[in-house]
Scaffold this active site. Structure first.
Site, PDB file in Angstrom:
ATOM      1  N   HIS A 134       0.851  -1.200   0.000  1.00  0.00           N
ATOM      2  CA  HIS A 134       0.000   0.000   0.000  1.00  0.00           C
ATOM      3  C   HIS A 134       0.883   1.245   0.000  1.00  0.00           C
ATOM      4  O   HIS A 134       1.887   1.289   0.706  1.00  0.00           O
ATOM      5  CB  HIS A 134      -0.871   0.045   1.262  1.00  0.00           C
ATOM      6  CG  HIS A 134      -1.983  -0.947   1.248  1.00  0.00           C
ATOM      7  ND1 HIS A 134      -3.013  -0.931   2.144  1.00  0.00           N
ATOM      8  CD2 HIS A 134      -2.235  -1.995   0.421  1.00  0.00           C
ATOM      9  CE1 HIS A 134      -3.853  -1.917   1.880  1.00  0.00           C
ATOM     10  NE2 HIS A 134      -3.389  -2.580   0.847  1.00  0.00           N
TER      11      HIS A 134
ATOM     12  N   TYR B 101      -8.961   5.189   8.275  1.00  0.00           N
ATOM     13  CA  TYR B 101      -9.056   5.567   9.687  1.00  0.00           C
ATOM     14  C   TYR B 101     -10.167   6.611   9.797  1.00  0.00           C
ATOM     15  O   TYR B 101     -10.034   7.706   9.237  1.00  0.00           O
ATOM     16  CB  TYR B 101      -7.752   6.205  10.164  1.00  0.00           C
ATOM     17  CG  TYR B 101      -6.615   5.227  10.364  1.00  0.00           C
ATOM     18  CD1 TYR B 101      -5.837   4.788   9.295  1.00  0.00           C
ATOM     19  CD2 TYR B 101      -6.298   4.771  11.645  1.00  0.00           C
ATOM     20  CE1 TYR B 101      -4.778   3.901   9.491  1.00  0.00           C
ATOM     21  CE2 TYR B 101      -5.241   3.893  11.845  1.00  0.00           C
ATOM     22  CZ  TYR B 101      -4.490   3.457  10.775  1.00  0.00           C
ATOM     23  OH  TYR B 101      -3.449   2.593  10.974  1.00  0.00           O
TER      24      TYR B 101
ATOM     25  N   PRO C 105      -2.663   0.083  19.083  1.00  0.00           N
ATOM     26  CA  PRO C 105      -2.489  -0.391  17.704  1.00  0.00           C
ATOM     27  C   PRO C 105      -2.782   0.641  16.616  1.00  0.00           C
ATOM     28  O   PRO C 105      -2.601   0.346  15.439  1.00  0.00           O
ATOM     29  CB  PRO C 105      -3.471  -1.566  17.606  1.00  0.00           C
ATOM     30  CG  PRO C 105      -4.447  -1.357  18.690  1.00  0.00           C
ATOM     31  CD  PRO C 105      -3.774  -0.600  19.766  1.00  0.00           C
TER      32      PRO C 105
ATOM     33  N   LYS D 153       2.231  -0.379  14.994  1.00  0.00           N
ATOM     34  CA  LYS D 153       3.675  -0.399  15.250  1.00  0.00           C
ATOM     35  C   LYS D 153       4.195  -1.557  16.088  1.00  0.00           C
ATOM     36  O   LYS D 153       5.412  -1.771  16.138  1.00  0.00           O
ATOM     37  CB  LYS D 153       4.076   0.911  15.968  1.00  0.00           C
ATOM     38  CG  LYS D 153       3.924   2.152  15.116  1.00  0.00           C
ATOM     39  CD  LYS D 153       4.924   2.132  13.990  1.00  0.00           C
ATOM     40  CE  LYS D 153       4.680   3.237  13.002  1.00  0.00           C
ATOM     41  NZ  LYS D 153       5.028   2.872  11.641  1.00  0.00           N
TER      42      LYS D 153
ATOM     43  N   TYR E  84       4.560   6.543   9.660  1.00  0.00           N
ATOM     44  CA  TYR E  84       3.737   5.370   9.361  1.00  0.00           C
ATOM     45  C   TYR E  84       4.529   4.321   8.575  1.00  0.00           C
ATOM     46  O   TYR E  84       4.447   3.125   8.862  1.00  0.00           O
ATOM     47  CB  TYR E  84       2.473   5.788   8.596  1.00  0.00           C
ATOM     48  CG  TYR E  84       1.356   4.780   8.737  1.00  0.00           C
ATOM     49  CD1 TYR E  84       0.308   4.984   9.633  1.00  0.00           C
ATOM     50  CD2 TYR E  84       1.359   3.608   7.993  1.00  0.00           C
ATOM     51  CE1 TYR E  84      -0.700   4.049   9.781  1.00  0.00           C
ATOM     52  CE2 TYR E  84       0.356   2.662   8.138  1.00  0.00           C
ATOM     53  CZ  TYR E  84      -0.673   2.887   9.030  1.00  0.00           C
ATOM     54  OH  TYR E  84      -1.665   1.950   9.179  1.00  0.00           O
TER      55      TYR E  84
HETATM   56  C1  LIG Z   1      -5.169  -9.071  20.295  1.00  0.00           C
HETATM   57  C2  LIG Z   1      -4.015  -8.274  19.740  1.00  0.00           C
HETATM   58  C3  LIG Z   1      -4.154  -7.565  18.559  1.00  0.00           C
HETATM   59  C4  LIG Z   1      -3.100  -6.818  18.055  1.00  0.00           C
HETATM   60  N1  LIG Z   1      -3.265  -6.113  16.899  1.00  0.00           N
HETATM   61  C5  LIG Z   1      -2.255  -5.374  16.436  1.00  0.00           C
HETATM   62  C6  LIG Z   1      -2.396  -4.623  15.263  1.00  0.00           C
HETATM   63  O1  LIG Z   1      -3.449  -4.618  14.625  1.00  0.00           O
HETATM   64  N2  LIG Z   1      -1.329  -3.897  14.841  1.00  0.00           N
HETATM   65  C7  LIG Z   1      -0.125  -3.898  15.535  1.00  0.00           C
HETATM   66  O2  LIG Z   1       0.842  -3.262  15.102  1.00  0.00           O
HETATM   67  N3  LIG Z   1       0.029  -4.598  16.638  1.00  0.00           N
HETATM   68  C8  LIG Z   1      -0.998  -5.337  17.100  1.00  0.00           C
HETATM   69  N4  LIG Z   1      -0.820  -6.036  18.212  1.00  0.00           N
HETATM   70  C9  LIG Z   1       0.493  -5.994  18.830  1.00  0.00           C
HETATM   71  C10 LIG Z   1       1.479  -6.980  18.164  1.00  0.00           C
HETATM   72  O3  LIG Z   1       0.801  -8.160  17.864  1.00  0.00           O
HETATM   73  C11 LIG Z   1       2.640  -7.200  19.128  1.00  0.00           C
HETATM   74  O4  LIG Z   1       3.274  -5.957  19.304  1.00  0.00           O
HETATM   75  C12 LIG Z   1       3.631  -8.249  18.653  1.00  0.00           C
HETATM   76  O5  LIG Z   1       3.048  -9.519  18.751  1.00  0.00           O
HETATM   77  C13 LIG Z   1       4.907  -8.197  19.481  1.00  0.00           C
HETATM   78  O6  LIG Z   1       5.700  -9.309  19.224  1.00  0.00           O
HETATM   79  P1  LIG Z   1       6.532 -10.002  20.385  1.00  0.00           P
HETATM   80  O7  LIG Z   1       7.282 -11.097  19.745  1.00  0.00           O
HETATM   81  O8  LIG Z   1       7.256  -8.989  21.161  1.00  0.00           O
HETATM   82  O9  LIG Z   1       5.440 -10.570  21.392  1.00  0.00           O
HETATM   83  P2  LIG Z   1       4.364 -11.729  21.190  1.00  0.00           P
HETATM   84  O10 LIG Z   1       3.908 -11.786  19.788  1.00  0.00           O
HETATM   85  O11 LIG Z   1       3.344 -11.520  22.252  1.00  0.00           O
HETATM   86  O12 LIG Z   1       5.164 -13.044  21.462  1.00  0.00           O
HETATM   87  C14 LIG Z   1       5.502 -13.466  22.751  1.00  0.00           C
HETATM   88  C15 LIG Z   1       5.517 -14.975  22.768  1.00  0.00           C
HETATM   89  O13 LIG Z   1       5.947 -15.431  24.041  1.00  0.00           O
HETATM   90  C16 LIG Z   1       5.123 -16.481  24.457  1.00  0.00           C
HETATM   91  N5  LIG Z   1       5.199 -16.567  25.922  1.00  0.00           N
HETATM   92  C17 LIG Z   1       4.572 -15.790  26.842  1.00  0.00           C
HETATM   93  N6  LIG Z   1       4.913 -16.164  28.079  1.00  0.00           N
HETATM   94  C18 LIG Z   1       5.787 -17.189  27.944  1.00  0.00           C
HETATM   95  C19 LIG Z   1       6.478 -18.005  28.865  1.00  0.00           C
HETATM   96  N7  LIG Z   1       6.345 -17.844  30.187  1.00  0.00           N
HETATM   97  N8  LIG Z   1       7.280 -18.972  28.378  1.00  0.00           N
HETATM   98  C20 LIG Z   1       7.436 -19.163  27.052  1.00  0.00           C
HETATM   99  N9  LIG Z   1       6.787 -18.421  26.131  1.00  0.00           N
HETATM  100  C21 LIG Z   1       5.986 -17.442  26.575  1.00  0.00           C
HETATM  101  C22 LIG Z   1       3.756 -16.137  23.915  1.00  0.00           C
HETATM  102  O14 LIG Z   1       2.897 -17.249  23.803  1.00  0.00           O
HETATM  103  C23 LIG Z   1       4.121 -15.555  22.563  1.00  0.00           C
HETATM  104  O15 LIG Z   1       4.150 -16.526  21.545  1.00  0.00           O
HETATM  105  C24 LIG Z   1      -1.866  -6.783  18.742  1.00  0.00           C
HETATM  106  C25 LIG Z   1      -1.716  -7.496  19.926  1.00  0.00           C
HETATM  107  C26 LIG Z   1      -2.779  -8.220  20.440  1.00  0.00           C
HETATM  108  C27 LIG Z   1      -2.612  -8.962  21.739  1.00  0.00           C
END
Ligand SMILES: Cc1cc2nc3c(=O)[nH]c(=O)nc-3n(C[C@H](O)[C@H](O)[C@H](O)COP(=O)(O)OP(=O)(O)OC[C@H]3O[C@@H](n4cnc5c(N)ncnc54)[C@H](O)[C@@H]3O)c2cc1C
Length: 392
Positions: free
Chosen positions: A72, A201, A293, A297, A385
């Site tokens: 996009h 938006y 969200p 980011k 963005y």
């Molecule tokens: C419902 C939802 C919707 C979202 N929508 C958007 C969006 O539209 N746009 C956007 O930019 N961001 C969105 N986000 C945010 C985005 O998804 C996160 O910022 C992103 O997932 C961050 O990645 P991460 O690897 O840091 O964490 P995560 O993706 O949360 O990964 C962490 C991992 O650690 C695992 N874990 C947790 N505790 C333990 C443990 N004790 N032992 C072992 N493993 C563990 C979890 O199961 C998970 O797989 C959303 C988040 C949520 C919750």
């Protein structure tokens, strides 16, 4: 078990870190408390910044992204019944974003790690991290009731906001900064072709709405709702009715309806801990910060963190120098706070606040008018963005 880097969490942060380390010849083990199927199907973010896309392509995990990702070059801001396009390509010298679901990123990275002989251990329980203030940290966990231990040089806490790594850091080391917003997002995934080629938006007096997509057949839609809203109070018909209202334009733009295949409520929060490290434990992604969200980011910030961390770890093994490791938190936080600012700004410009008085409503409209009529203001939105440069 012995490895160089023990990684807790197989989300985008943990898997990308393991992938980048592998490419530099550094061994890691990723442990994850959920099943592989669960993490590969968890619907979350879907907007990739240009830098995230480039990193995936350059490091060999971008084939499917290039095949099915939707590029996009703009978004629409809709208010007072009119749409206004922010043209990213024009404002940023050709840059854009790619729509590619987070669970697809997770799938690509997991496949790449396993194909390269990497260790990603799913469905672990009772994870603890210990001794990270010294040279021999370790991670303990259970699989099928057997106790396991990973000894390593570094631990990466990539276990998200509700993980165990951040709370394990002794009291007094971290300072938390937080803002909880007085609203949430009710999100649906609908089996219908998107009604627009780009994200919309909408700031409506009844509240914010977002039209997004995951593929040419799947539309993602969000509505601002109360933070304590019960999903049961929102049958599909009520959701569609509210979406039609908030997206309505004077020229009768049409929102296509489809079968709702997923529904959920996401809380809105800004959160940062400083520093993002304690001894040989490094926090990355949602474990260290959360953004609302609105700016799309969260995933991108997680990838930006581990890029910095991977480089610091590679430098340590190459030269023995801890300089980049010591500066990990400082380096990441510069970008984190800029992204926090942008996400907060987009959120405050587009949502209805319950304590909004007439002055605030006029100020919000003036801000939208400014952003959509001043090239300088639009450029600032576009630059943020599509993604600020990665810190070097
Ligand atoms: C419902 C939802 C919707 C979202 N929508 C958007 C969006 O539209 N746009 C956007 O930019 N961001 C969105 N986000 C945010 C985005 O998804 C996160 O910022 C992103 O997932 C961050 O990645 P991460 O690897 O840091 O964490 P995560 O993706 O949360 O990964 C962490 C991992 O650690 C695992 N874990 C947790 N505790 C333990 C443990 N004790 N032992 C072992 N493993 C563990 C979890 O199961 C998970 O797989 C959303 C988040 C949520 C919750």
């Amino acid at each position: 078990m012995r490895t160089q880097v023990g990684i807790v969490g197989a989300g985008p942060a943990g898997l990308m870190l393991s992938h980048l380390l592998h490419l530099a010849g550094i061994d890691s083990v990723v442990i994850e408390n959920r099943s592989r199927k669960y993490v590969e199907e968890r619907v979350r973010a879907g907007v990739l910044e240009q830098g995230t896309v480039e990193l995936m392509v350059e490091t060999g995990v971008g084939a499917r992204l290039e095949q099915i990702g939707l590029v996009h070059h703009g978004i629409e801001l809709r208010f007072n019944g009119h749409g206004h396009r922010i043209d990213f390509a024009d404002l940023t010298g050709g840059k854009g974003i790619t729509i590619y679901a987070q669970h697809e990123v997770v799938r690509d990275l997991t496949d790449a790690r396993l194909a390269a002989g990497g260790q990603v251990i799913f469905e672990v329980d009772d994870v603890i991290v210990r001794d990270f203030d010294g040279p021999k940290p370790f991670i303990r966990y259970h699989t099928d009731s057997a106790a396991q231990q990973i000894e390593c040089d570094f631990i990466a806490g990539c276990d998200g906001f509700h993980g165990i790594c951040r709370p394990t850091i002794p009291a007094g080391v971290l300072t938390a900064f937080e803002r909880v917003y007085p609203f949430a997002w009710l999100g649906i995934l609908a089996e219908v072709a998107p009604s627009s080629d780009e994200l919309i938006y909408a700031n409506h007096e009844r509240g914010f709405a977002l039209h997004s997509m995951r593929s040419p057949q799947l539309t993602r839609l969000y509505l601002q709702c109360a933070p304590d809203e019960q999903i049961e109070a929102w049958p599909d018909a009520r959701i569609w009715e509210e979406l039609h209202r908030r997206f309505a334009t004077r020229d009768r733009w049409k929102l296509s309806e489809g079968t709702v295949v997923q529904k959920g409520i996401t809380e809105m929060r800004s959160f940062v801990v400083e520093p993002m490290q304690c001894g040989n434990l490094f926090l990355a992604g949602d474990a260290a910060h959360i953004v609302p969200p609105t700016g799309a980011k969260g995933l991108n910030l997680a990838v930006a963190d581990v890029r910095v961390l991977a480089r610091a770890i590679v430098e340590f093994y190459r030269s023995g120098s801890r300089e980049l490791l010591n500066r990990y938190s400082e380096t990441c936080l510069r970008r984190v706070w800029k992204v926090q600012r942008f996400s907060w700004w987009m959120t405050s410009m587009l949502h209805r606040f319950d304590d909004n008085n007439a002055f605030d409503r006029h100020r919000q409209m003036a801000e939208l008018d400014y952003v959509t009529s001043s090239r300088a203001a639009a450029q600032s939105l576009a630059e943020n963005y599509v993604g600020l440069p990665m810190e070097d």
